[in-house]
Design a protein around this motif. Sequence first.
Motif, short mmCIF file in Angstrom:
data_model
loop_
_atom_site.label_atom_id
_atom_site.label_comp_id
_atom_site.label_asym_id
_atom_site.label_seq_id
_atom_site.Cartn_x
_atom_site.Cartn_y
_atom_site.Cartn_z
N VAL A 295 -10.34 -1.51 -11.43
CA VAL A 295 -9.85 -1.54 -10.06
C VAL A 295 -8.61 -2.43 -10.04
N LEU A 296 -7.50 -1.85 -9.61
CA LEU A 296 -6.26 -2.61 -9.45
C LEU A 296 -6.17 -3.05 -8.00
N ASP A 297 -6.03 -4.33 -7.78
CA ASP A 297 -5.86 -4.91 -6.44
C ASP A 297 -4.48 -5.55 -6.44
N LEU A 298 -3.50 -4.85 -5.90
CA LEU A 298 -2.11 -5.26 -5.97
C LEU A 298 -1.64 -5.85 -4.64
N VAL A 299 -1.10 -7.05 -4.67
CA VAL A 299 -0.62 -7.72 -3.47
C VAL A 299 0.84 -8.09 -3.69
N GLY A 300 1.68 -7.69 -2.74
CA GLY A 300 3.10 -7.98 -2.90
C GLY A 300 3.86 -7.86 -1.61
N LYS A 301 5.17 -7.71 -1.76
CA LYS A 301 6.01 -7.50 -0.59
C LYS A 301 6.88 -6.28 -0.82
N ILE A 302 7.20 -5.61 0.27
CA ILE A 302 8.01 -4.40 0.22
C ILE A 302 9.48 -4.80 0.05
N VAL A 303 10.13 -4.26 -0.98
CA VAL A 303 11.52 -4.64 -1.24
C VAL A 303 12.51 -3.49 -1.06
N ILE B 289 3.55 5.87 -2.19
CA ILE B 289 4.10 6.90 -1.32
C ILE B 289 3.18 6.99 -0.11
N ILE B 290 3.78 6.90 1.08
CA ILE B 290 3.03 6.93 2.33
C ILE B 290 3.57 8.03 3.23
N GLU B 291 2.81 8.33 4.25
CA GLU B 291 3.28 9.30 5.25
C GLU B 291 4.43 8.68 6.04
N PRO B 292 5.35 9.50 6.56
CA PRO B 292 6.55 8.97 7.21
C PRO B 292 6.30 8.23 8.53
N ASN B 293 5.16 8.45 9.17
CA ASN B 293 4.92 7.80 10.46
C ASN B 293 4.27 6.42 10.33
N VAL B 294 4.01 5.95 9.10
CA VAL B 294 3.39 4.64 8.90
C VAL B 294 4.44 3.54 9.05
N PRO B 295 4.20 2.58 9.95
CA PRO B 295 5.18 1.50 10.13
C PRO B 295 5.15 0.49 8.97
N TYR B 296 6.31 -0.03 8.62
CA TYR B 296 6.43 -1.05 7.57
C TYR B 296 7.71 -1.83 7.82
N GLU B 297 7.84 -2.97 7.16
CA GLU B 297 9.06 -3.77 7.23
C GLU B 297 9.47 -4.16 5.83
N ARG C 10 -3.17 -1.72 2.83
CA ARG C 10 -2.81 -2.27 4.14
C ARG C 10 -1.35 -2.68 4.07
N ILE C 11 -0.63 -2.34 5.12
CA ILE C 11 0.79 -2.65 5.19
C ILE C 11 1.02 -3.57 6.38
N GLY C 12 1.73 -4.66 6.14
CA GLY C 12 1.99 -5.62 7.21
C GLY C 12 0.71 -6.25 7.70
N ARG C 13 0.62 -6.42 9.00
CA ARG C 13 -0.56 -7.05 9.59
C ARG C 13 -1.60 -6.02 10.03
N ASN C 14 -1.38 -4.78 9.67
CA ASN C 14 -2.28 -3.70 10.02
C ASN C 14 -3.64 -3.92 9.35
N LYS C 15 -4.70 -3.92 10.13
CA LYS C 15 -6.05 -4.14 9.60
C LYS C 15 -6.68 -2.85 9.06
N GLU C 16 -6.11 -1.71 9.46
CA GLU C 16 -6.66 -0.42 9.06
C GLU C 16 -6.23 -0.06 7.64
N ALA C 17 -7.21 0.37 6.82
CA ALA C 17 -6.90 0.82 5.46
C ALA C 17 -6.27 2.21 5.54
N LEU C 18 -5.16 2.39 4.87
CA LEU C 18 -4.42 3.65 4.89
C LEU C 18 -4.55 4.36 3.55
N GLN C 19 -4.59 5.69 3.59
CA GLN C 19 -4.54 6.48 2.37
C GLN C 19 -3.09 6.54 1.91
#
Length: 134
Positions: A81-89, A56-64, A33-42
């Motif tokens: 299972v790795l559960d990674l939580v962070g911020k995009i830098v 690596i994500i598809e180019p149309n996925v919004p992020y900040e 999940r990226i940002g406040r998006n509730k939908e799980a993304l591949q």
Amino acid sequence: NNVMVRIGSKFDAKEVNRRGDFRLAIGGAAKGRIGRNKEALQMTLRDVSYSGFAVIIEPNVPYEIGGPIRVVHKDEELKTVLDLVGKIVRMEDRNGRTLLGCKLDLPSPILGKYIGEKQQRILANRMGNNSSNE
């Protein structure tokens, strides 16, 4: 005694290491999940280190940049299972897809153990392959 190790990889990589930690190439499927998006993304979990990870994500996925990200990766081989939580830098364009460099919010003891076990498996596989070729 200083021990130095040079790491080679079949993956596209740069010698510059912004994280200051060893990066373990994964290249495996993940959901996130990226940002406040509730939908799980591949996405693809490109690599992990003690302090961060890259996806690596598809180019149309919004992020900040500075926004939150959560990524879950299942390693069937190590049954982890790795559960990674962070911020995009940071962001890079990679052949029409988007690479996001992320910093972990908190260090993960599971991640440290996982990196160690994965490195041991890689070395054991390499040594096994080399001894069978002699």
